[in-house]
Write a protein that holds these residues in place. Structure first.
Motif, PDB file in Angstrom:
ATOM      1  N   ALA A  41     -34.245 -28.195   4.966  1.00 15.70           N
ATOM      2  CA  ALA A  41     -35.309 -28.082   3.964  1.00 15.70           C
ATOM      3  C   ALA A  41     -35.968 -29.438   3.716  1.00 15.70           C
ATOM      4  N   ARG A  42     -35.160 -30.501   3.628  1.00 13.94           N
ATOM      5  CA  ARG A  42     -35.731 -31.841   3.419  1.00 13.94           C
ATOM      6  C   ARG A  42     -36.543 -32.287   4.628  1.00 13.94           C
ATOM      7  N   LEU A  43     -36.031 -32.034   5.840  1.00  9.32           N
ATOM      8  CA  LEU A  43     -36.765 -32.430   7.044  1.00  9.32           C
ATOM      9  C   LEU A  43     -38.067 -31.645   7.163  1.00  9.32           C
ATOM     10  N   GLU A  44     -38.041 -30.381   6.769  1.00  8.20           N
ATOM     11  CA  GLU A  44     -39.271 -29.582   6.822  1.00  8.20           C
ATOM     12  C   GLU A  44     -40.280 -30.079   5.780  1.00  8.20           C
ATOM     13  N   ALA A  45     -39.808 -30.384   4.570  1.00  9.38           N
ATOM     14  CA  ALA A  45     -40.698 -30.894   3.526  1.00  9.38           C
ATOM     15  C   ALA A  45     -41.328 -32.224   3.942  1.00  9.38           C
ATOM     16  N   ALA A  46     -40.594 -33.013   4.717  1.00 12.59           N
ATOM     17  CA  ALA A  46     -41.102 -34.305   5.193  1.00 12.59           C
ATOM     18  C   ALA A  46     -42.020 -34.154   6.402  1.00 12.59           C
ATOM     19  N   GLY A  47     -42.091 -32.947   6.972  1.00 15.47           N
ATOM     20  CA  GLY A  47     -42.950 -32.724   8.137  1.00 15.47           C
ATOM     21  C   GLY A  47     -42.290 -33.058   9.461  1.00 15.47           C
ATOM     22  N   TRP A  48     -40.987 -33.316   9.440  1.00 15.53           N
ATOM     23  CA  TRP A  48     -40.278 -33.650  10.679  1.00 15.53           C
ATOM     24  C   TRP A  48     -39.934 -32.407  11.481  1.00 15.53           C
ATOM     25  N   VAL A  49     -39.709 -31.284  10.798  1.00 13.65           N
ATOM     26  CA  VAL A  49     -39.430 -30.024  11.479  1.00 13.65           C
ATOM     27  C   VAL A  49     -40.358 -28.947  10.942  1.00 13.65           C
ATOM     28  N   GLU A  50     -40.548 -27.925  11.761  1.00 11.60           N
ATOM     29  CA  GLU A  50     -41.291 -26.737  11.354  1.00 11.60           C
ATOM     30  C   GLU A  50     -40.373 -25.547  11.587  1.00 11.60           C
ATOM     31  N   SER A  51     -40.631 -24.464  10.885  1.00 12.24           N
ATOM     32  CA  SER A  51     -39.751 -23.316  11.032  1.00 12.24           C
ATOM     33  C   SER A  51     -40.566 -22.026  11.085  1.00 12.24           C
ATOM     34  N   GLU A  52     -39.899 -21.005  11.618  1.00  6.66           N
ATOM     35  CA  GLU A  52     -40.490 -19.675  11.622  1.00  6.66           C
ATOM     36  C   GLU A  52     -39.367 -18.649  11.702  1.00  6.66           C
ATOM     37  N   TRP A  53     -39.633 -17.491  11.118  1.00  7.52           N
ATOM     38  CA  TRP A  53     -38.657 -16.422  11.161  1.00  7.52           C
ATOM     39  C   TRP A  53     -38.700 -15.731  12.502  1.00  7.52           C
ATOM     40  N   GLU A  54     -37.565 -15.345  12.968  1.00  9.06           N
ATOM     41  CA  GLU A  54     -37.416 -14.579  14.202  1.00  9.06           C
ATOM     42  C   GLU A  54     -38.142 -13.238  14.030  1.00  9.06           C
ATOM     43  N   ALA A  55     -38.843 -12.825  15.056  1.00 12.71           N
ATOM     44  CA  ALA A  55     -39.600 -11.575  15.005  1.00 12.71           C
ATOM     45  C   ALA A  55     -38.760 -10.426  15.567  1.00 12.71           C
ATOM     46  N   VAL A  56     -37.751 -10.016  14.798  1.00 14.99           N
ATOM     47  CA  VAL A  56     -36.902  -8.889  15.197  1.00 14.99           C
ATOM     48  C   VAL A  56     -36.701  -7.977  13.997  1.00 14.99           C
ATOM     49  N   ASP A  57     -36.337  -6.761  14.284  1.00  9.59           N
ATOM     50  CA  ASP A  57     -35.956  -5.812  13.242  1.00  9.59           C
ATOM     51  C   ASP A  57     -34.451  -5.972  13.036  1.00  9.59           C
ATOM     52  N   PRO A  58     -34.021  -6.428  11.850  1.00 11.27           N
ATOM     53  CA  PRO A  58     -32.591  -6.645  11.620  1.00 11.27           C
ATOM     54  C   PRO A  58     -31.734  -5.419  11.903  1.00 11.27           C
ATOM     55  N   SER A  59     -32.229  -4.244  11.597  1.00 15.74           N
ATOM     56  CA  SER A  59     -31.419  -3.044  11.852  1.00 15.74           C
ATOM     57  C   SER A  59     -31.309  -2.766  13.348  1.00 15.74           C
ATOM     58  N   ALA A  60     -32.297  -3.169  14.116  1.00 13.57           N
ATOM     59  CA  ALA A  60     -32.253  -2.949  15.565  1.00 13.57           C
ATOM     60  C   ALA A  60     -31.278  -3.904  16.250  1.00 13.57           C
ATOM     61  N   VAL A  61     -31.174  -5.146  15.739  1.00 12.70           N
ATOM     62  CA  VAL A  61     -30.281  -6.124  16.366  1.00 12.70           C
ATOM     63  C   VAL A  61     -28.923  -6.203  15.666  1.00 12.70           C
ATOM     64  N   GLY A  62     -28.799  -5.526  14.536  1.00 15.75           N
ATOM     65  CA  GLY A  62     -27.511  -5.475  13.841  1.00 15.75           C
ATOM     66  C   GLY A  62     -27.104  -6.755  13.142  1.00 15.75           C
ATOM     67  N   ARG A  63     -28.071  -7.554  12.731  1.00 16.11           N
ATOM     68  CA  ARG A  63     -27.803  -8.801  12.017  1.00 16.11           C
ATOM     69  C   ARG A  63     -29.080  -9.215  11.285  1.00 16.11           C
ATOM     70  N   PRO A  64     -28.946 -10.109  10.330  1.00 12.62           N
ATOM     71  CA  PRO A  64     -30.152 -10.605   9.646  1.00 12.62           C
ATOM     72  C   PRO A  64     -31.046 -11.404  10.607  1.00 12.62           C
ATOM     73  N   ARG A  65     -32.321 -11.483  10.267  1.00 13.78           N
ATOM     74  CA  ARG A  65     -33.225 -12.333  11.054  1.00 13.78           C
ATOM     75  C   ARG A  65     -32.787 -13.788  10.929  1.00 13.78           C
ATOM     76  N   ARG A  66     -33.081 -14.547  11.956  1.00 14.97           N
ATOM     77  CA  ARG A  66     -32.770 -15.981  11.945  1.00 14.97           C
ATOM     78  C   ARG A  66     -34.048 -16.772  11.686  1.00 14.97           C
ATOM     79  N   ARG A  67     -33.890 -17.871  11.008  1.00 15.63           N
ATOM     80  CA  ARG A  67     -35.004 -18.800  10.819  1.00 15.63           C
ATOM     81  C   ARG A  67     -34.784 -19.922  11.828  1.00 15.63           C
ATOM     82  N   PHE A  68     -35.760 -20.092  12.713  1.00 12.78           N
ATOM     83  CA  PHE A  68     -35.660 -21.107  13.757  1.00 12.78           C
ATOM     84  C   PHE A  68     -36.425 -22.361  13.355  1.00 12.78           C
TER      85      PHE A  68
END
Length: 110
Positions: A41-68
């Protein structure tokens, strides 16, 4: 810079354009989720990293979405510079702790 931030940045710099998710970073660095996610969170706020949510249906993959997360181009350069500074400070500290190197006298030859 904390040792946790150093470990996370070193891991990102192994493959700077690769996306990684929190649990993966925790496994590689040995840091718990409660440490990894605030660092991210600190690295993202500083602009060092960017993130995005995985584009999957959690019920289809059997786990929560991941934030990359991935280093930004500017973050890559900033991380390299910051880690070089950390390495230089550590080297100076090691030299100071080692103190002057005393030469031992050579044994007498008989």
């Amino acid at each position: 810079m904390s040792s946790a931030v150093v470990l996370v940045l070193q891991t990102f710099l192994e493959a700077p354009r690769s996306a990684r998710y929190g649990l993966e970073l925790g496994a590689v660095t040995g840091l718990p989720s409660g440490t990894i996610h605030p660092v991210l969170a600190r690295l993202e706020a500083a602009g060092w990293v960017e993130s995005e949510w995985e584009a999957v249906d959690p019920s289809a993959v059997g786990r929560p979405r991941r934030r990359f997360y991935r280093l930004t181009p500017a973050g890559t350069e900033q991380a390299r510079t910051a880690l070089a500074g950390v390495a230089a400070r550590q080297a100076r500290l090691r030299r100071r702790l080692a103190g002057p190197v005393a030469s031992s006298p050579l044994p007498d030859e008989a």
